[in-house]
Write a protein that holds these residues in place. Structure first.
Motif, PDB file in Angstrom:
ATOM      1  N   LEU A 173       0.846  -1.190   0.000  1.00 28.55           N
ATOM      2  CA  LEU A 173       0.000   0.000   0.000  1.00 28.55           C
ATOM      3  C   LEU A 173       0.880   1.238   0.000  1.00 28.55           C
ATOM      4  O   LEU A 173       1.826   1.339   0.795  1.00 28.55           O
ATOM      5  N   ALA A 174       0.575   2.189  -0.883  1.00 32.80           N
ATOM      6  CA  ALA A 174       1.269   3.478  -0.916  1.00 32.80           C
ATOM      7  C   ALA A 174       0.210   4.579  -0.884  1.00 32.80           C
ATOM      8  O   ALA A 174      -0.694   4.600  -1.718  1.00 32.80           O
ATOM      9  N   ASP A 175       0.319   5.483   0.083  1.00 37.90           N
ATOM     10  CA  ASP A 175      -0.679   6.536   0.293  1.00 37.90           C
ATOM     11  C   ASP A 175       0.079   7.851   0.495  1.00 37.90           C
ATOM     12  O   ASP A 175       0.782   8.019   1.494  1.00 37.90           O
ATOM     13  N   GLY A 176      -0.043   8.769  -0.468  1.00 41.17           N
ATOM     14  CA  GLY A 176       0.692  10.028  -0.387  1.00 41.17           C
ATOM     15  C   GLY A 176      -0.180  11.220  -0.695  1.00 41.17           C
ATOM     16  O   GLY A 176      -1.163  11.124  -1.431  1.00 41.17           O
ATOM     17  N   ALA A 177       0.180  12.377  -0.108  1.00 34.05           N
ATOM     18  CA  ALA A 177      -0.618  13.585  -0.311  1.00 34.05           C
ATOM     19  C   ALA A 177       0.263  14.819  -0.206  1.00 34.05           C
ATOM     20  O   ALA A 177       1.322  14.803   0.429  1.00 34.05           O
ATOM     21  N   VAL A 178      -0.201  15.889  -0.858  1.00 33.49           N
ATOM     22  CA  VAL A 178       0.420  17.201  -0.721  1.00 33.49           C
ATOM     23  C   VAL A 178      -0.705  18.201  -0.491  1.00 33.49           C
ATOM     24  O   VAL A 178      -1.760  18.120  -1.124  1.00 33.49           O
ATOM     25  N   SER A 179      -0.507  19.123   0.447  1.00 31.22           N
ATOM     26  CA  SER A 179      -1.536  20.114   0.733  1.00 31.22           C
ATOM     27  C   SER A 179      -0.927  21.508   0.753  1.00 31.22           C
ATOM     28  O   SER A 179       0.259  21.696   1.062  1.00 31.22           O
TER      29      SER A 179
ATOM     30  N   GLN B   8     -11.458   9.931  -8.318  1.00 30.13           N
ATOM     31  CA  GLN B   8     -11.631   8.882  -9.325  1.00 30.13           C
ATOM     32  C   GLN B   8     -10.841   7.654  -8.895  1.00 30.13           C
ATOM     33  O   GLN B   8      -9.732   7.765  -8.345  1.00 30.13           O
ATOM     34  N   ARG B   9     -11.432   6.495  -9.151  1.00 31.70           N
ATOM     35  CA  ARG B   9     -10.796   5.228  -8.803  1.00 31.70           C
ATOM     36  C   ARG B   9     -10.654   4.381 -10.061  1.00 31.70           C
ATOM     37  O   ARG B   9     -11.626   4.165 -10.785  1.00 31.70           O
ATOM     38  N   TRP B  10      -9.445   3.911 -10.290  1.00 29.33           N
ATOM     39  CA  TRP B  10      -9.170   3.038 -11.434  1.00 29.33           C
ATOM     40  C   TRP B  10      -8.990   1.604 -10.939  1.00 29.33           C
ATOM     41  O   TRP B  10      -8.254   1.360  -9.962  1.00 29.33           O
TER      42      TRP B  10
ATOM     43  N   ARG C 235      -4.419  13.882  -3.125  1.00 29.51           N
ATOM     44  CA  ARG C 235      -3.986  12.608  -2.546  1.00 29.51           C
ATOM     45  C   ARG C 235      -4.094  11.492  -3.579  1.00 29.51           C
ATOM     46  O   ARG C 235      -5.001  11.495  -4.425  1.00 29.51           O
ATOM     47  N   ALA C 236      -3.181  10.522  -3.478  1.00 31.62           N
ATOM     48  CA  ALA C 236      -3.217   9.323  -4.319  1.00 31.62           C
ATOM     49  C   ALA C 236      -2.957   8.107  -3.437  1.00 31.62           C
ATOM     50  O   ALA C 236      -2.046   8.126  -2.595  1.00 31.62           O
ATOM     51  N   VAL C 237      -3.761   7.064  -3.624  1.00 30.84           N
ATOM     52  CA  VAL C 237      -3.615   5.824  -2.865  1.00 30.84           C
ATOM     53  C   VAL C 237      -3.560   4.665  -3.856  1.00 30.84           C
ATOM     54  O   VAL C 237      -4.511   4.452  -4.626  1.00 30.84           O
ATOM     55  N   TYR C 238      -2.457   3.926  -3.834  1.00 30.07           N
ATOM     56  CA  TYR C 238      -2.289   2.789  -4.731  1.00 30.07           C
ATOM     57  C   TYR C 238      -2.244   1.509  -3.908  1.00 30.07           C
ATOM     58  O   TYR C 238      -1.440   1.369  -2.984  1.00 30.07           O
TER      59      TYR C 238
ATOM     60  N   VAL D 178      -6.520   5.328  -6.473  1.00 27.80           N
ATOM     61  CA  VAL D 178      -7.527   6.340  -6.169  1.00 27.80           C
ATOM     62  C   VAL D 178      -6.845   7.700  -6.101  1.00 27.80           C
ATOM     63  O   VAL D 178      -5.838   7.868  -5.395  1.00 27.80           O
ATOM     64  N   GLY D 179      -7.377   8.666  -6.837  1.00 30.59           N
ATOM     65  CA  GLY D 179      -6.882  10.038  -6.780  1.00 30.59           C
ATOM     66  C   GLY D 179      -8.000  10.969  -6.322  1.00 30.59           C
ATOM     67  O   GLY D 179      -9.130  10.861  -6.808  1.00 30.59           O
TER      68      GLY D 179
END
Length: 435
Positions: A305-311, A367-369, A327-330, A342-343
């Motif tokens: 799991l990789a979960d990253g964000a910038v604010s 959006q989720r791919w 945010r993006a979660v792969y 998921v973005g």
């Protein structure tokens, strides 16, 4: 390094890093000049700049009181400093530096409860993200002082679609014709209960780094599936300063998640957060979580799991702050057909009205791919969703040291997979520290 130098650096860092700063002051370059004068201990110049800022803002002698509180703190006159810092906090609660002055001086006066209370109030005005994580860790350290600190929470959220399932009752089977969607696969009304607690203890600290140990338990129960889902987490947060302004948190952790059938999930990894100042009223924040996940009841969903964000955060006025987050979660599952990306983009506005009413308005699109086609489709599934949320609380309505906040949230999800088409209306109650 002497206390005065540490405090001066901390105050300057706090203005830039831990904002938001009130917009009436942030809109003029003189705020930077005030910070420079305070750092140089040029009190005559600081007082003159503060007077000009107060005259332009029309909110009383707020900056003059702030400059005086710093002067008293640097001179070791903490009894005087906390009085002035608290006056500034009461007048402009979204202005962060006086919280840091009060915290430092209450600590030096031996009033640990008051010092922790100021950090609790600071934590309450910051949005979710790495900056609040840093303050939360500072709060744990202030409360523990080498002894365990216990905390807990409880939330209850009624929802028109608590299990986030489809609102449709049939599915288009193509050449096979329509099919009936089972009742248990449709959205259900219900209530989501969440509760938990933690124990934290400071293990080590010096001027730049602090290390803590945290044990946490969380329990989730939904009336839709009537399944208790407890989880237990152990983590080792390390908080440290990078240079003279940036703050960071790195926390290795491990989690065990259970369901009625037994052990449902194990997760081990590291979470981290970094805050960088842009100027006195703007900042960037980054966070990243990397973990290995094992699901013994559903091995195909095990993986990485990789979960990253910038604010980005800024102040629009003396009582209004804006935070935007990408945010993006792969989820890299062992079964490649179950992988998802998921973005999301989120914008939040927080404002404090003159009568003490605090409002927060938040919007999210995403959006989720999927790495698989939707049923009876040839192309990979794509979901889109949007959420709107409004929160309200009042500074004078409290339960002990906590301020209740009520929220309403609407979610709409649409997809080329009917099982991901749904709407939900949620109402919930949360508690946060009074500010």
């Amino acid at each position: 390094m002497s206390f005065s130098k540490i405090l001066a650096v901390g105050l300057l860092a706090g203005v830039a890093l831990f904002g938001p700063v009130t917009g009436a002051y942030a809109q003029t370059a003189s705020l930077a000049s005030l910070d420079e004068a305070i750092g140089a201990r040029d009190w005559a110049r600081a007082d003159a700049i503060a007077a000009q800022l107060d005259a332009g803002a029309g909110q009383g002698d707020v900056m003059a009181a702030y400059a005086a509180s710093v002067r008293h703190a640097l001179n070791g006159e903490c009894a005087e400093a906390v009085v002035l810092a608290d006056l500034v906090i009461g007048a402009v609660p979204f202005f962060v530096p006086p919280y840091l002055v009060a915290h430092r001086c209450y600590s030096d006066l031996g009033q640990r409860d008051m010092a922790a209370a100021r950090l609790g109030s600071l934590q309450a005005i910051l949005p979710e993200g790495p900056e609040r994580d840093v303050v939360s860790q500072m709060l744990q350290n202030a409360q523990s002082q080498g002894r365990p600190v216990f905390s807990g929470y409880f939330t209850m959220a009624p929802s028109t679609n608590v299990n986030r399932q489809t609102g449709e009752d049939t599915i288009d089977g193509g050449v096979w014709g329509p099919g009936q969607i089972p009742e248990d696969a449709r959205g259900q009304r219900g209530v989501l209960f969440s509760l938990g607690g933690s124990m934290a203890v400071e293990l080590a600290r010096n001027q730049a780094v602090s290390v803590s140990g945290v044990l946490r338990t969380d329990i989730r129960f939904s009336t839709a599936d009537e399944v208790f889902e407890p989880s237990f987490t152990a983590e080792l947060p390390v908080t440290f300063r990078i240079g003279e302004t940036a703050q960071a948190v790195v926390a290795p952790y491990a989690t065990l998640g259970f369901a009625d059938d037994g052990l449902e999930r194990t997760e081990a990894g590291v979470r981290s957060g970094l805050s960088l100042p842009l100027d006195a009223s703007q900042r960037l924040a980054f966070d990243l979580r990397l973990a290995a996940v094992d699901r013994p009841l559903d091995p195909g969903r095990s993986g990485l799991l990789a979960d990253g964000a910038v604010s980005y955060s800024t102040s629009l006025s003396s009582s209004t702050n804006v935070t935007t987050t990408a945010r993006a979660v792969y989820n890299h599952t062992d079964d490649d057909s179950l992988r998802t990306l998921v973005g999301t983009l989120r914008a939040r506005v927080d404002t404090l009205l003159d009568n003490g009413l605090a409002l927060g308005v938040e919007g999210t699109i995403g959006q989720r791919w999927h790495w698989r086609p939707a049923p009876f489709q040839l192309e990979d599934q794509v979901d889109r969703f949007a959420t709107g949320r409004i929160e309200a609380s009042h500074r004078d309505i409290t339960i002990g040291p906590l301020m209740p906040s009520i929220y309403y949230e609407y979610t709409n999800s649409w997809s080329d997979n009917v099982f991901y088409d749904y709407e939900s209306h949620d109402i919930g109650l949360t508690l946060r520290a009074r500010f």
